[in-house]
Structures are given as structure tokens and as C-alpha cells.
Design an enzyme around this catalytic site. Structure first.
Site, short mmCIF file in Angstrom:
data_model
loop_
_atom_site.label_atom_id
_atom_site.label_comp_id
_atom_site.label_asym_id
_atom_site.label_seq_id
_atom_site.Cartn_x
_atom_site.Cartn_y
_atom_site.Cartn_z
NE ARG A 1 -7.64 4.09 5.04
CZ ARG A 1 -7.14 5.15 5.66
NH1 ARG A 1 -7.70 5.58 6.76
NH2 ARG A 1 -6.10 5.78 5.18
NE ARG B 1 -0.41 9.89 10.37
CZ ARG B 1 -0.67 8.91 9.52
NH1 ARG B 1 -1.88 8.46 9.38
NH2 ARG B 1 0.29 8.37 8.82
CE LYS C 1 -1.88 1.56 4.07
NZ LYS C 1 -1.44 2.94 4.28
N1 EPU Z 1 5.81 14.22 11.36
C1 EPU Z 1 5.96 15.52 11.75
N2 EPU Z 1 5.80 16.51 10.82
C2 EPU Z 1 5.53 16.23 9.52
C3 EPU Z 1 5.39 14.89 9.12
C4 EPU Z 1 5.53 13.90 10.07
O1 EPU Z 1 6.20 15.81 12.92
O2 EPU Z 1 5.41 17.19 8.74
C5 EPU Z 1 5.96 13.15 12.37
C6 EPU Z 1 4.72 12.28 12.53
O3 EPU Z 1 3.75 12.89 13.37
C7 EPU Z 1 5.29 11.01 13.13
C8 EPU Z 1 6.67 10.94 12.47
O4 EPU Z 1 6.91 12.22 11.90
O5 EPU Z 1 5.45 11.15 14.51
C9 EPU Z 1 6.81 9.92 11.40
O6 EPU Z 1 5.69 9.94 10.55
P1 EPU Z 1 5.79 9.84 8.99
O7 EPU Z 1 5.65 11.21 8.41
O8 EPU Z 1 6.99 9.03 8.60
O9 EPU Z 1 4.50 9.03 8.68
P2 EPU Z 1 3.71 9.16 7.35
O10 EPU Z 1 4.66 9.42 6.25
O11 EPU Z 1 2.54 10.04 7.53
C10 EPU Z 1 3.97 6.64 6.66
C11 EPU Z 1 3.03 5.51 6.37
C12 EPU Z 1 2.37 5.07 7.68
C13 EPU Z 1 3.46 4.62 8.63
C14 EPU Z 1 4.46 5.77 8.85
C15 EPU Z 1 5.64 5.39 9.71
C16 EPU Z 1 2.33 5.96 4.12
C17 EPU Z 1 1.25 6.34 3.19
N3 EPU Z 1 2.03 5.95 5.40
O12 EPU Z 1 3.16 7.67 7.20
O13 EPU Z 1 1.54 3.97 7.36
O14 EPU Z 1 2.90 4.25 9.86
O15 EPU Z 1 4.97 6.22 7.58
O16 EPU Z 1 6.37 4.40 9.11
O17 EPU Z 1 3.43 5.63 3.68
C18 EPU Z 1 -0.30 2.53 7.60
O18 EPU Z 1 0.08 2.00 6.54
O19 EPU Z 1 -1.21 2.04 8.33
C19 EPU Z 1 0.33 3.78 8.01
C20 EPU Z 1 -0.19 4.59 8.91
#
Ligand code: EPU
Length: 432
Positions: free
Chosen positions: A409, A126, A26
Site C-alpha cells: 500500500r 480515526r 504516498k
Molecule cells: N482526528 C480527529 N478527528 C478528525 C480527524 C483526525 O480526532 O476528524 C485525530 C486522529 O484520530 C489522530 C489525529 O487527529 O489522533 C491526527 O490524525 P490525522 O487526521 O492527522 O491523520 P490522517 O490525516 O488521517 C495522515 C496520514 C497518516 C499519518 C497521519 C499523521 C495521509 C493519507 N495519511 O492521516 O499516514 O499517520 O496523517 O501524520 O496523509 C500512513 O501513511 O501509513 C498513514 C497512516
């Protein structure tokens, strides 16, 4: 209408047998779909999982003018070149946090975007600060208006920049890889996420002419095309979902007599296989398979986990691993470092009979082994939903797992694959 799964638990026996295939990732396919916007011709994607998040991304792309077509089972051709607006629909965008990955390609191509905050969700607040500050570093201005952000790049397009991510965010890394590929000049991305999904995107873009150095390391150097769209030179083949692999591995470890997980990439989930082997699970790792054979009942050793960015312990595998630890003999500590809402589901496990103490939003202690009992529980998010399904399978008696939409999802027709290895599971529709 809401759907639920009714699962007949096997009461701690090891009876599951057969093969369970892993579908495409995904989190790899979503940014690949978004990347269609920076291509001048339709992009073909294969091994696309038939899941709700893929349907949501297709809807979002369509709403922007792109033409996503499902051409075969698990194959899409996306004419992202037909995208004609960069105003992202608020309702559709808020349905899925990953909608934020569209901002990079849209801004790079159209020089102006309007998008809503993609929203927090049950797993955490997030924030999107890394996105907004990154766009500013590339020369854009950010205005907040009511519920939306309006980001405007210079007339000549985004410019190369030096961007240090204070957190190695997966979707921010992907967004800025796509933005930098089309920008003017050189971009340095530092502290980039190392998740295989990020690497897969970067490698694919390079195979289509993008200039990205340092792939697989935390520092990327990207030379932009100055606005010229890429040409698709090959088909994007989605890598196997390592998170699905990990969940199946836990299921097989708990209830498998002889289960083989097929179509997977074992090196992407090495941390879990290693921990399970040390805990006492018999695992054979092949090139694209993982086989769990366990005919006798024995006590598994407990272990502690601390979630971490790749190649550390994935936050997305924390929930199923907690289910595993309820069956290990002794105490285990779980430290969820990435998201503040991801241990909430343990309340449902406690309802099923687990002995879990939640110290705070990030830390829990599990005492095992405790037999689990079938109950009615809510799957609060994609990963916890599947973990509760695993708990229902090993429990004594019947369980109802509500909020099946969350499981859909991220996991393609899970009930069919579960049935094939001997699980009694039914999808029921509840009128609401
Ligand atoms: N964060 C910030 N500021 C930002 C962006 C992120 O503080 O601008 C923080 C987040 O709050 C979190 C940390 O950075 O504490 C890491 O989050 P990340 O941004 O890496 O998560 P994401 O990119 O939103 C992806 C996956 C998630 C997975 C996370 C962590 C996708 C579409 N989603 O999310 O997947 O849990 O990385 O590996 O790639 C899932 O598949 O169920 C899912 C939630």
C-alpha cells in the site's frame, strides 16, 4: 491468495551496500490526485509511486466518473473534470481512510456529497468530526443515514468560514484547503497541519491560480473562486516520501556498511537524522541523498521518542525507530501520542526476541540491545509492516512477513530495492 515475504536475516552484521532510491510520497500524491476534481482540464502528476493506495485512489476517482490514466512509468494524467457524481462508493471508500480527502473537492464542486465513514483501522479509531464540523461551518448541512453521511452545501455553494482544527489533522487540512479554494469568500484555516505533504498541495494549487496566504504556517487565509474550477498551469511533481526515507535510514543505520539513500529530501526527516547521529550513527547528508557508512560494530546510544505533528517526530516513523532502539544499549521510552493502535506491532518484535514492555496503548519501554531471531510475523499496517521487514533483515535466521498487501500500500516493489543493497528477500504467494 495472500502474499508473504521470506527474508534471510543477516544476523546483526553490517553488510548492506549500494544505493536505495526513494519514491514519491504516498501522502502527498493522494490529495494531489483528489484535487483533480477541482480542475477544468486533465492534471498531470509525475513521480507517482506505483503503490496500492495510488491504485485505490485511481479506482475511487474512476468510480466517480473521472478518468485516471497511467501515461508512463510513475506518470498519471487524471481527467478529474469528467467527474459526474459525488456519491462515493461504500466498498471502495472503506478500503482506504484517505478516501475522505475526496469529500472536500467533491462538495465544493457538486454542492452535495454522499460518503460512508471511511472507517477506523488497526492504528486507531480515526474519527471524522473535524470534517463534519468544518463542512457545517462552511454552510453545509450534515445528515447521517444508515452507513452514510449526506452533506449538502447551500445552493450558491460552500461559503468562506473561520475553521479552527482542534487537532492539526493532515487530511482535514488538505480537505478544507481544497474546499476553500472553490468556496465563496474568505476562509481562515487555523491550527493547520504543517506536514510537507500539506504544504506541497497548497503550493501546487497556488501555482495554478488559487489564492492561499500563509503556506507553511498554522494559519491559512484562502480566497475562494466562488465555484470556478482551477486551470492546471503546471505538472504536479510528487515530493519524495519522507517516511520511506526514514525507514531506509533506520535500515542503513542497523545493517549498512555503505548505503546511500537517493532521491530524497533530507530536510523533511531532520528529526530522525539528528537523533541517529546523536545515537552514534555516521550519516552524511547531501542535497538529495543521505549516506550511512558504518564499518565497525559499535554500541548505539538509546533515546526517547514522543511522536508529534511535523516537524516533530513522525508517528509513521515510530515503528522502524522502535526496531532501531532494540539494538541500542540501554533503555528507551516511546510515547505514541497520535494513534492508539500503533504500538501493537511490538508484540511481534517481542516474538523475535526484543525486550519491550507495553505500559499502555501509548507507551512502551525498550531494553537493548537484544539479538533478534527470524520468526513468522504479521505486518499489521503499512508502517509496522515495513518495520518488521527491517527487523527480519537484521535478525538471525529466516523470517516470514505476512500481510504484504499493507507494505505494498505504501512502498513500491520494496523487495527489488532491498535486493539491490544486498538483502535476500523473496515474495511468495500463499493459497488461502
Ligand atoms: N482526528 C480527529 N478527528 C478528525 C480527524 C483526525 O480526532 O476528524 C485525530 C486522529 O484520530 C489522530 C489525529 O487527529 O489522533 C491526527 O490524525 P490525522 O487526521 O492527522 O491523520 P490522517 O490525516 O488521517 C495522515 C496520514 C497518516 C499519518 C497521519 C499523521 C495521509 C493519507 N495519511 O492521516 O499516514 O499517520 O496523517 O501524520 O496523509 C500512513 O501513511 O501509513 C498513514 C497512516
Amino acid at each position: 491468495m495472500k502474499e508473504s515475504f521470506i527474508v534471510e536475516g543477516i544476523g546483526g552484521k553490517r553488510v548492506l551496500e549500494g544505493n536505495i532510491p526513494v519514491r514519491g510520497s504516498k501522502n502527498a500524491v493522494l490529495p494531489a490526485m483528489a484535487s483533480s476534481i477541482i480542475f477544468n482540464k486533465p492534471l498531470t502528476l509525475t513521480n507517482v509511486p506505483d503503490i496500492e493506495d495510488v491504485h485505490r485512489m485511481a479506482e475511487l476517482l474512476e468510480n466517480l466518473g473521472a478518468v485516471p490514466e497511467q501515461t508512463k512509468k510513475r506518470e498519471y494524467v487524471i481527467s478529474g473534470n469528467k467527474t459526474h457524481t459525488s456519491v462515493m462508493d461504500e466498498f471502495l471508500s472503506k478500503k482506504m481512510r484517505a478516501s475522505v480527502i475526496l469529500t472536500g473537492p467533491l462538495l465544493a464542486r457538486f454542492k452535495k456529497i454522499t460518503f460512508p465513514h471511511p472507517g477506523g483501522c488497526v492504528i486507531g479509531a480515526r474519527p471524522i468530526d473535524l470534517f463534519l464540523s468544518g463542512f457545517e461551518k462552511m454552510g453545509a448541512t450534515v445528515k447521517e443515514q444508515k452507513e452514510s453521511f449526506i452533506v449538502t452545501a447551500p445552493k450558491t455553494g460552500l461559503k468562506g468560514a473561520n475553521i479552527f482544527f482542534h487537532i492539526p489533522s493532515v487530511t482535514a487540512s488538505e480537505t478544507f484547503i481544497m474546499a476553500a479554494v472553490l468556496a465563496r469568500g474568505k476562509t481562515y484555516l487555523k491550527n493547520v497541519a504543517l506536514e510537507p505533504e500539506v504544504t506541497a498541495l497548497a503550493e501546487f494549487l497556488v501555482s495554478c491560480g488559487a489564492k492561499i496566504e500563509g503556506i507553511g504556517t498554522p494559519m491559512l487565509e484562502i480566497v475562494g473562486t466562488g465555484g470556478k474550477l482551477l486551470s492546471p498551469k503546471r505538472v504536479y511533481k510528487t515530493i519524495p516520501d519522507r517516511l520511506e526515507t526514514g525507514s531506509f535510514l533506520v535500515l542503513a543505520a542497523l545493517a549498512g556498511k555503505d548505503v546511500t539513500i537517493t532521491d530524497c529530501q533530507p530536510e523533511h526527516i531532520e528529526i530522525l537524522t539528528d537523533m541517529l547521529i546523536q545515537s552514534g550513527v555516521s550519516i552524511d547528508i547531501g542535497k538529495n541523498t543521505i549516506r550511512v557508512q558504518q564499518s565497525t560494530k559499535k554500541n548505539f546510544r538509546p533515546f526517547n521518542i514522543k511522536t508529534h505533528e511535523y516537524p516533530g517526530f513522525p508517528t509513521d516513523i515510530q515503528a522502524p525507530t522502535v526496531v532501531y532502539l532494540t539494538q541500542a544499549k540501554g533503555d528507551s521510552l516511546v510515547f505514541e501520542t497520535i494513534f492508539e493502535g500503533r504500538l501493537q506491532f511490538t508484540q511481534d518484535l517481542v516474538k523475535m526476541g526484543a525486550d519491550i514492555t507495553l505500559w499502555d496503548a501509548h507507551r512502551a519501554m525498550i531494553k537493548g540491545p537484544t539479538p533478534l531471531k527470524g520468526r513468522e510475523v504479521d505486518g499489521p499496517d503499512i508502517r509496522a509492516g515495513l518495520a518488521l521487514l527491517v527487523a527480519a533483515v537484521i535478525a538471525q535466521g529466516t523470517s516470514t512477513i505476512n500481510n504484504v498487501y499493507y507494505i505494498d500500500r505504501g512502498y513500491e516493489k520494496i523487495e527489488e530495492r532491498f535486493r539491490d543493497i544486498g538483502i535476500t528477500i523473496e515474495r511468495v504467494v500463499k493459497e488461502v
